[in-house]
Design a protein around this motif. Structure first.
Motif, PDB file in Angstrom:
ATOM      1  N   LEU A  81       0.834  -1.254  -0.036  1.00  0.00           N
ATOM      2  CA  LEU A  81       0.149  -0.114  -0.004  1.00  0.00           C
ATOM      3  C   LEU A  81       1.087   1.163  -0.076  1.00  0.00           C
ATOM      4  O   LEU A  81       0.355   2.578  -0.074  1.00  0.00           O
ATOM      5  N   GLY A  82       2.233   0.996   0.100  1.00  0.00           N
ATOM      6  CA  GLY A  82       3.110   2.318   0.072  1.00  0.00           C
ATOM      7  C   GLY A  82       3.717   2.481   1.260  1.00  0.00           C
ATOM      8  O   GLY A  82       4.138   3.897   1.580  1.00  0.00           O
ATOM      9  N   THR A  83       3.857   1.560   2.316  1.00  0.00           N
ATOM     10  CA  THR A  83       4.259   1.783   3.838  1.00  0.00           C
ATOM     11  C   THR A  83       5.691   2.251   3.693  1.00  0.00           C
ATOM     12  O   THR A  83       6.249   2.759   4.691  1.00  0.00           O
ATOM     13  N   VAL A  84       6.147   1.982   2.756  1.00  0.00           N
ATOM     14  CA  VAL A  84       7.901   2.324   2.648  1.00  0.00           C
ATOM     15  C   VAL A  84       7.911   3.392   1.543  1.00  0.00           C
ATOM     16  O   VAL A  84       8.586   4.459   1.795  1.00  0.00           O
ATOM     17  N   THR A  85       7.336   3.430   0.590  1.00  0.00           N
ATOM     18  CA  THR A  85       7.331   4.316  -0.619  1.00  0.00           C
ATOM     19  C   THR A  85       6.972   5.635  -0.281  1.00  0.00           C
ATOM     20  O   THR A  85       7.561   6.573  -0.621  1.00  0.00           O
TER      21      THR A  85
END
Length: 278
Positions: A81-85
């Motif tokens: 879901l984009g937790t790093v990005t």
């Protein structure tokens, strides 16, 4: 149709639309500095986003500090879901991000999160499965409870999580080297970080990233013995690391200070990191 809107600090309105499917029940998490669309039927990553506004981002921050500071490029393989990005881009840890996510629902949610955080101009998101070859159709398994545990199916034997009975669909693979070349990002590899979390498929991703390895890019990989052994890839991964790297560092235990010899490969989630001086 579900429409999510958020006013940014710019005088404009960001909005994203979905066609809702059977398991596409969304929630909006605004707990931390970033805002996330999360999936209500996800008991792990989405639950952490709803409660804490993040998911295990501390390991990433320690890794960036260990490598000497912000990166010109982050390649997030298994972006979910984009937790790093999203926090990496929003907080200045990476100037540009290439986010790779194989699952269709996770990818659509990732796209919503990029727009809600006004990061669509700094992040290139690709809906594909990184692998050893390009153009191969892979069977992709969907975990019913953990949207971060979707994975390429490599065995039909009974497993510890009942994964042999999970629903599947076909996903096309792409070599990471091909993606980097296609997006014109290869020149940024010396000041990059390649972050890989693909549930036991890490060896195949590395096989498709030989040019990135040769260019000196640091790698962080999840080390999950169960997944690697189920896929029959533990020995192959070990041989690849021994051939291409000379040092292993546990990224989850890194001290927040620059390393004298920045690493060529790091490893996460039993996180360790492997490095070689050019």
């Amino acid at each position: 149709m579900l429409r999510l809107t958020r006013t940014t600090n710019l005088p404009e309105l960001r909005e994203i639309e979905y066609e809702e499917g059977n398991d596409s029940l969304f929630a909006l998490s605004n707990v931390g500095p970033e805002v996330f669309v999360s999936l209500q039927r996800d008991n792990f990553i989405s639950r952490s986003l709803a409660r804490n506004g993040s998911f295990e981002f501390e390991t990433f921050e320690r890794t960036v500090a260990h490598l000497g500071g912000p990166r010109d490029l982050l390649v997030d393989v298994g972006a979910n879901l984009g937790t790093v990005t999203i926090p990496a881009a929003a907080r200045g840890h990476a100037k540009q991000v290439l986010a790779v996510e194989a699952d269709q629902l996770n990818y659509r949610t990732l796209m919503a999160n990029l727009y809600l955080n006004d990061l669509q101009d700094r992040v290139v998101a690709i809906n594909t499965a990184a692998g050893a070859t390009s153009g191969e159709l892979l069977e992709f398994q969907l975990s019913p409870e953990n949207k971060g545990d979707h994975r390429v199916k490599h065995s039909s034997e009974p497993g510890a999580f009942g994964e042999e009975a999970w629903p599947t669909y076909r996903v096309e693979s792409t070599r990471l080297d091909d993606l980097l070349t296609r997006e014109g990002l290869s020149e940024r590899l010396p000041r990059s970080l390649i972050w890989i979390d693909v549930q036991g498929w890490e060896f195949q991703v590395l096989l498709g990233a030989r040019a990135a390895v040769a260019a000196g890019a640091p790698f962080v990989i999840e080390f999950w013995p169960y997944g690697l052994q189920r896929n029959g890839m533990m020995d192959g991964l070990a041989a690849f690391l021994c051939e291409n790297f000379t040092r292993l560092t546990v990224a989850s235990r890194l001290r927040c200070r620059p390393s004298r010899r920045p690493g060529r490969a790091l490893q996460r989630s039993a996180p360790a990191s492997t490095t070689r001086t050019p």
